[in-house]
Design a protein around this motif. Structure first.
Motif, short mmCIF file in Angstrom:
data_model
loop_
_atom_site.label_atom_id
_atom_site.label_comp_id
_atom_site.label_asym_id
_atom_site.label_seq_id
_atom_site.Cartn_x
_atom_site.Cartn_y
_atom_site.Cartn_z
N LYS A 19 38.17 96.99 40.42
CA LYS A 19 37.28 97.58 39.41
C LYS A 19 36.28 96.55 38.87
O LYS A 19 35.29 96.90 38.24
CB LYS A 19 38.10 98.16 38.27
N VAL A 20 36.55 95.27 39.12
CA VAL A 20 35.69 94.22 38.54
C VAL A 20 34.26 94.25 39.10
O VAL A 20 33.30 94.08 38.33
CB VAL A 20 36.35 92.83 38.72
N PRO A 21 34.06 94.46 40.41
CA PRO A 21 32.66 94.43 40.91
C PRO A 21 31.75 95.44 40.21
O PRO A 21 30.56 95.17 40.02
CB PRO A 21 32.82 94.76 42.39
N GLY A 22 32.27 96.57 39.80
CA GLY A 22 31.46 97.55 39.07
C GLY A 22 30.98 96.97 37.74
O GLY A 22 29.81 97.15 37.35
N VAL A 23 31.86 96.28 37.06
CA VAL A 23 31.49 95.65 35.78
C VAL A 23 30.41 94.60 36.01
O VAL A 23 29.40 94.54 35.30
CB VAL A 23 32.75 95.00 35.13
N LEU A 24 30.62 93.79 37.04
CA LEU A 24 29.66 92.71 37.34
C LEU A 24 28.30 93.29 37.75
O LEU A 24 27.25 92.70 37.45
CB LEU A 24 30.20 91.79 38.44
N ALA A 25 28.32 94.43 38.43
CA ALA A 25 27.05 95.04 38.86
C ALA A 25 26.21 95.45 37.65
O ALA A 25 24.99 95.23 37.62
CB ALA A 25 27.33 96.25 39.74
N VAL A 26 26.85 96.03 36.64
CA VAL A 26 26.09 96.43 35.45
C VAL A 26 25.59 95.18 34.70
O VAL A 26 24.47 95.14 34.21
CB VAL A 26 26.91 97.36 34.52
N MET A 27 26.42 94.14 34.68
CA MET A 27 25.97 92.88 34.05
C MET A 27 24.75 92.32 34.79
O MET A 27 23.81 91.82 34.17
CB MET A 27 27.09 91.84 34.08
N ALA A 28 24.79 92.40 36.12
CA ALA A 28 23.68 91.84 36.91
C ALA A 28 22.38 92.60 36.65
O ALA A 28 21.31 92.00 36.55
CB ALA A 28 24.03 91.87 38.39
N THR A 29 22.48 93.90 36.51
CA THR A 29 21.24 94.68 36.38
C THR A 29 20.77 94.82 34.93
O THR A 29 19.59 95.04 34.70
CB THR A 29 21.40 96.10 36.97
N ALA A 30 21.68 94.68 33.96
CA ALA A 30 21.30 94.97 32.58
C ALA A 30 21.82 93.98 31.54
O ALA A 30 21.62 94.19 30.35
CB ALA A 30 21.77 96.38 32.21
N GLY A 31 22.47 92.90 31.98
CA GLY A 31 23.15 92.01 31.03
C GLY A 31 22.22 91.26 30.10
O GLY A 31 22.59 90.90 28.99
N LEU A 32 20.99 90.99 30.56
CA LEU A 32 20.04 90.31 29.68
C LEU A 32 18.87 91.25 29.36
O LEU A 32 17.73 90.83 29.16
CB LEU A 32 19.55 88.99 30.30
N TYR A 33 19.20 92.54 29.33
CA TYR A 33 18.25 93.58 28.94
C TYR A 33 16.99 93.55 29.78
O TYR A 33 17.06 93.40 30.98
CB TYR A 33 17.95 93.49 27.42
N ASP A 34 15.83 93.62 29.11
CA ASP A 34 14.58 93.70 29.88
C ASP A 34 14.25 92.39 30.60
O ASP A 34 13.30 92.35 31.39
CB ASP A 34 13.41 94.18 29.00
N ASP A 35 15.04 91.33 30.36
CA ASP A 35 14.83 90.08 31.12
C ASP A 35 15.88 89.89 32.22
O ASP A 35 16.00 88.79 32.79
CB ASP A 35 14.86 88.86 30.17
#
Ligand code: DON
Length: 350
Positions: A264-280
């Motif tokens: 289940k961890v890769p799903g969490v990391l995927a959202v962090m990669a695409t949205a973790g620093l917001y618009d940056d």
């Protein structure tokens, strides 16, 4: 390559050396030296940097010492490398969104978050209401184009944690954070009060999320628990450990507790990669390749899967709400240590 051999590896060289020097301590000592050297170098380089400003829309955050600066890198086999102040606590803020999303995924599966909230970047600021109004559904799936790392999605994710009442839900939320950090955390009451007194915008978002069906009932409880989770006190070492738990496929590398199922961890990391620093987030990924998450308290965590978790605490932020020293220090350290998971390294010729 064994997990132990990664640090300081310039990829192939370490692979060859690890094979040749099995049982010889010098390689590990060298790797550890490289990690500590990279952490120390980044600390020295950015210690005097005077850019950015503490968040002040939550009054308690404006009072935090802007000179606070701590770095903690934790490897997947539990080695900890630090520089600066890794003991002083700040509020975790939006970094908590990762762990509450992870908890919902752990409890209810990867589909739960994707279907109710979505796993797409909004490209907007973290507390954008326009993004809620503009949200579309992904053609063919009905899933919203939003994510659990912006405030509307995060408040909705908090509402999804199951429990008979608010206390029960809270125990689960803080329990998951404790397990990832490997110690008992607690809420910074001054921050919780300050944010509760001034979070009318999040209350409006909560009400809107109920109106649009993302939250099923009791948006007030969801906003309150969300505010509380954002006020959890953490230091750089805690955050490094939480990041390392994600890097180590959901297992805290020091307590060895399996906090989350590895698949289940890769799903969490995927959202962090695409949205973790917001618009940056795009810019960040371009330079580091690391799934990461920032908080307006000044922390950033970043994850090099299978290698290490790293965290920096430094309150002054840029316009997107991301700590400036943290972004720079993590970029330097990870790049020095070959942490970018998108960078393949050529195999040595045999
Ligand atoms: O809801 C808020 O505005 C804060 N509790 C958290 C925002 C935040 O940390 C955004 N991150 N960079």
């Amino acid at each position: 390559m064994t997990r132990r051999a990664w640090i300081g590896s310039v990829g192939a060289v370490a692979l060859a050396a690890a094979t040749l020097t099995r049982g010889v301590p010098s390689l590990q000592a060298q790797a550890a030296g490289d990690a500590q050297k990279a952490v120390d170098a980044a600390y020295a380089k950015f210690k005097t940097l005077q850019e950015g400003k503490n968040a002040d829309y939550i009054p308690a955050l404006a009072k935090v010492d802007p000179n606070l600066f701590g770095i903690a890198l934790v490897t997947v086999d539990g080695k900890v490398y630090t520089a600066g102040d890794v003991k002083t606590e700040v509020s975790i803020q939006s970094i908590s969104k990762v762990f509450t999303m992870a908890q919902v995924i752990q409890e209810q599966g990867l589909d739960s978050i994707e279907k109710r909230i979505g796993v797409d970047a909004t490209g907007a600021r973290f507390n954008s209401i326009i993004a809620v109004e503009a949200v579309k559904t992904v053609v063919g799936t009905g899933a919203p184009e939003m994510n659990a790392l912006v405030n509307p999605g995060a408040i909705s994710a908090t509402s999804m944690v199951r429990g008979a009442n608010g206390d029960e839900v809270w125990k689960k939320i803080i329990g998951f954070h404790n397990d990832a950090a490997g110690r008992q955390l607690s809420v910074l009451q001054d921050v919780y009060k300050s944010e509760s007194d001034t979070n009318q915008r999040n209350q409006a978002i909560g009400a809107l999320m109920l109106a649009y069906g993302y939250i099923k009932d009791n948006w007030q409880q969801a906003v309150d628990l969300y505010t509380r989770q954002c006020s959890i006190g953490v230091n750089a070492r805690d955050l490094g450990m939480m990041a390392a738990t994600l890097a180590a496929a959901g297992k805290n590398p020091v307590t060895n507790k399996q906090v989350m199922d590895p698949d289940k961890v890769p799903g969490v990391l995927a959202v962090m990669a695409t949205a973790g620093l917001y618009d940056d987030s795009g810019k960040w990924l371009y330079h580091t390749g690391l799934p990461a998450k920032s908080g307006v308290g000044g922390g950033i965590i970043a994850v090099s899967p299978g290698k290490f978790g790293i965290a920096v605490v430094s309150p002054p932020l840029d316009d997107a709400g991301n700590s400036i020293r943290a972004q720079r220090a993590i970029t330097d350290i990870s790049n020095a240590l070959g942490g970018n998971p998108l960078a393949a390294r050529p195999k040595p010729k045999s």
